[in-house]
Design a protein around this motif. Structure first.
Motif, PDB file in Angstrom:
ATOM      1  N   SER A  15      10.655  -8.178   5.589  1.00 27.76           N
ATOM      2  CA  SER A  15      10.577  -7.008   4.906  1.00 27.76           C
ATOM      3  C   SER A  15       9.386  -6.112   5.266  1.00 27.76           C
ATOM      4  N   ARG A  16       9.373  -4.953   5.512  1.00 25.10           N
ATOM      5  CA  ARG A  16       8.253  -4.007   5.648  1.00 25.10           C
ATOM      6  C   ARG A  16       8.257  -2.915   4.882  1.00 25.10           C
ATOM      7  N   SER A  51      10.863  -1.962 -13.738  1.00 22.85           N
ATOM      8  CA  SER A  51      10.584  -1.450 -12.560  1.00 22.85           C
ATOM      9  C   SER A  51      11.482  -2.237 -11.637  1.00 22.85           C
ATOM     10  N   LEU A  52      12.228  -1.537 -10.841  1.00 23.10           N
ATOM     11  CA  LEU A  52      13.200  -1.919  -9.791  1.00 23.10           C
ATOM     12  C   LEU A  52      12.532  -2.003  -8.411  1.00 23.10           C
ATOM     13  N   PHE A  53      12.419  -3.108  -7.834  1.00 26.78           N
ATOM     14  CA  PHE A  53      11.926  -3.307  -6.333  1.00 26.78           C
ATOM     15  C   PHE A  53      12.812  -3.526  -5.468  1.00 26.78           C
ATOM     16  N   SER A  54      13.134  -2.850  -4.469  1.00 28.54           N
ATOM     17  CA  SER A  54      14.260  -2.856  -3.393  1.00 28.54           C
ATOM     18  C   SER A  54      13.487  -3.125  -1.963  1.00 28.54           C
ATOM     19  N   PHE A  55      13.670  -4.200  -1.278  1.00 30.41           N
ATOM     20  CA  PHE A  55      12.787  -4.600  -0.318  1.00 30.41           C
ATOM     21  C   PHE A  55      13.734  -4.414   1.125  1.00 30.41           C
ATOM     22  N   MET A  56      13.319  -3.968   2.199  1.00 33.23           N
ATOM     23  CA  MET A  56      13.996  -3.473   3.358  1.00 33.23           C
ATOM     24  C   MET A  56      13.059  -3.405   4.428  1.00 33.23           C
ATOM     25  N   ILE A 106       0.808  -1.071   0.073  1.00 27.67           N
ATOM     26  CA  ILE A 106      -0.050   0.016   0.002  1.00 27.67           C
ATOM     27  C   ILE A 106       1.013   1.259  -0.014  1.00 27.67           C
ATOM     28  N   ARG A 107       0.144   2.435  -0.540  1.00 28.05           N
ATOM     29  CA  ARG A 107       0.999   3.475  -0.359  1.00 28.05           C
ATOM     30  C   ARG A 107      -0.421   4.310   0.327  1.00 28.05           C
ATOM     31  N   GLU A 108       0.145   5.325   1.141  1.00 25.53           N
ATOM     32  CA  GLU A 108      -1.004   5.995   2.009  1.00 25.53           C
ATOM     33  C   GLU A 108      -0.381   7.347   2.111  1.00 25.53           C
ATOM     34  N   LYS A 109      -1.786   8.181   1.549  1.00 23.23           N
ATOM     35  CA  LYS A 109      -1.537   9.580   1.571  1.00 23.23           C
ATOM     36  C   LYS A 109      -1.100  10.212   2.617  1.00 23.23           C
ATOM     37  N   GLY A 110      -0.145  11.190   2.649  1.00 23.57           N
ATOM     38  CA  GLY A 110       0.523  11.907   3.718  1.00 23.57           C
ATOM     39  C   GLY A 110       1.564  11.041   4.272  1.00 23.57           C
ATOM     40  N   ASP A 112      13.304  -1.515   7.232  1.00 22.97           N
ATOM     41  CA  ASP A 112      13.243  -0.303   7.850  1.00 22.97           C
ATOM     42  C   ASP A 112      12.812   0.788   6.749  1.00 22.97           C
ATOM     43  N   ARG A 113      12.021   1.720   7.217  1.00 27.69           N
ATOM     44  CA  ARG A 113      11.671   2.839   6.275  1.00 27.69           C
ATOM     45  C   ARG A 113      12.701   3.487   5.636  1.00 27.69           C
ATOM     46  N   PRO A 114      13.064   3.607   4.400  1.00 26.72           N
ATOM     47  CA  PRO A 114      14.226   4.222   3.884  1.00 26.72           C
ATOM     48  C   PRO A 114      13.791   5.652   3.753  1.00 26.72           C
ATOM     49  N   GLN A 115      15.098   6.426   4.148  1.00 19.83           N
ATOM     50  CA  GLN A 115      15.059   7.947   4.064  1.00 19.83           C
ATOM     51  C   GLN A 115      15.393   8.606   2.809  1.00 19.83           C
ATOM     52  N   ASN A 116      15.341   9.921   2.765  1.00 16.15           N
ATOM     53  CA  ASN A 116      15.545  10.378   1.586  1.00 16.15           C
ATOM     54  C   ASN A 116      15.153   9.815   0.233  1.00 16.15           C
ATOM     55  N   ILE A 117      13.991   9.537  -0.065  1.00 20.11           N
ATOM     56  CA  ILE A 117      13.556   8.894  -1.380  1.00 20.11           C
ATOM     57  C   ILE A 117      13.450   9.811  -2.381  1.00 20.11           C
ATOM     58  N   LYS A 118      14.145   9.590  -3.324  1.00 20.43           N
ATOM     59  CA  LYS A 118      14.133  10.784  -4.557  1.00 20.43           C
ATOM     60  C   LYS A 118      13.763   9.678  -5.947  1.00 20.43           C
ATOM     61  N   ASP A 119      12.952  10.356  -6.662  1.00 18.39           N
ATOM     62  CA  ASP A 119      12.355   9.576  -8.094  1.00 18.39           C
ATOM     63  C   ASP A 119      11.947   8.076  -7.598  1.00 18.39           C
ATOM     64  N   ARG A 120      11.479   7.951  -6.470  1.00 19.37           N
ATOM     65  CA  ARG A 120      11.081   6.558  -6.214  1.00 19.37           C
ATOM     66  C   ARG A 120       9.471   6.477  -5.547  1.00 19.37           C
ATOM     67  N   LYS A 121       8.939   5.545  -5.883  1.00 18.66           N
ATOM     68  CA  LYS A 121       7.836   5.144  -4.978  1.00 18.66           C
ATOM     69  C   LYS A 121       8.172   4.352  -3.738  1.00 18.66           C
ATOM     70  N   ILE A 122       7.416   4.518  -2.703  1.00 15.54           N
ATOM     71  CA  ILE A 122       7.713   3.830  -1.399  1.00 15.54           C
ATOM     72  C   ILE A 122       6.304   3.291  -1.141  1.00 15.54           C
ATOM     73  N   TYR A 123       6.545   1.837  -0.658  1.00 14.82           N
ATOM     74  CA  TYR A 123       5.163   0.936  -0.306  1.00 14.82           C
ATOM     75  C   TYR A 123       5.417   0.677   0.879  1.00 14.82           C
ATOM     76  N   GLN A 124       4.391   0.594   1.700  1.00 14.04           N
ATOM     77  CA  GLN A 124       4.446  -0.422   3.188  1.00 14.04           C
ATOM     78  C   GLN A 124       4.024  -1.974   2.671  1.00 14.04           C
ATOM     79  N   ILE A 125       4.822  -2.690   3.197  1.00 14.19           N
ATOM     80  CA  ILE A 125       4.231  -4.404   2.948  1.00 14.19           C
ATOM     81  C   ILE A 125       3.438  -4.583   4.108  1.00 14.19           C
TER      82      ILE A 125
END
Length: 182
Positions: A105-106, A153-158, A43-47, A160-173
């Motif tokens: 992964s989260r 599409s390159l998906f990188s799993f981790m 999911i991606r959550e607004k805000g 912890d929430r990554p910081q300073n995301i530029k030009d990438r979507k982030i999803y919660q798992i």
């Protein structure tokens, strides 16, 4: 192997706890699904993760029989009934790896791009891999491409929430299902 994803964009005021509850109650139903390698309930959550409310499960299939069984065997009907007809994106994994802690992964980031015409494609996989350089503690990675559109599409799993995301979507798992070979 085949990659598959559909993205359901929800109204901006949609209560994402509905999706969380749905996954909590039903996510384990794809555990052990024949032909599936992994299903990641994203999911991606607004805000929190961006400007939209999105449910976007990502599937990695070991065999096309599993994908076909899911789409045409009545399982995908629940998506149609709940969210309407969705465009299902498919592609071929260019490379993938999953470390031991992958199932814990989260978060996952997605970097998308085009594969430009070149005289040789032999350096493309390494160019794409380098896009994740600097991301800490990656538990897995998969690059899915579609040669019909020359997009990836390159998906990188981790964990912890990554910081300073530029030009990438982030999803919660919300959940990762591990399937089984047919």
């Amino acid at each position: 192997m085949i990659g598959m994803q559909y993205e359901v964009t929800l109204p901006v005021d949609y209560d994402m706890n509905i999706i969380r509850k749905r996954v909590a109650e039903n996510g384990s139903k794809t555990d052990g699904f024949p032909g599936l390698k992994y299903k990641c309930y994203l999911i991606r959550e607004k805000g929190v993760d961006g400007f939209e409310q999105v449910y976007a499960p990502l599937y990695l299939w070991n065999q096309e029989e599993g994908m076909n069984h899911f789409l045409f065997g009545g399982y995908y009907d629940q998506i149609i009934k709940s969210f309407g007809w969705q465009h299902v994106n498919i592609g071929i994994p260019l490379f993938h790896y999953f470390n031991d802690p992958f199932l814990s992964s989260r978060y996952v980031t997605e970097t998308t791009g085009s594969i430009s015409p070149e005289l040789s494609l032999s350096n493309i996989p390494e160019k794409i891999r380098r896009m994740a350089d600097g991301e800490m503690d990656i538990t897995g990675q998969v690059c899915i491409y579609n040669p019909d559109k020359w997009r990836y599409s390159l998906f990188s799993f981790m964990k912890d929430r990554p910081q300073n995301i530029k030009d990438r979507k982030i999803y919660q798992i919300l959940h990762i299902s591990e399937g089984k070979e047919i």
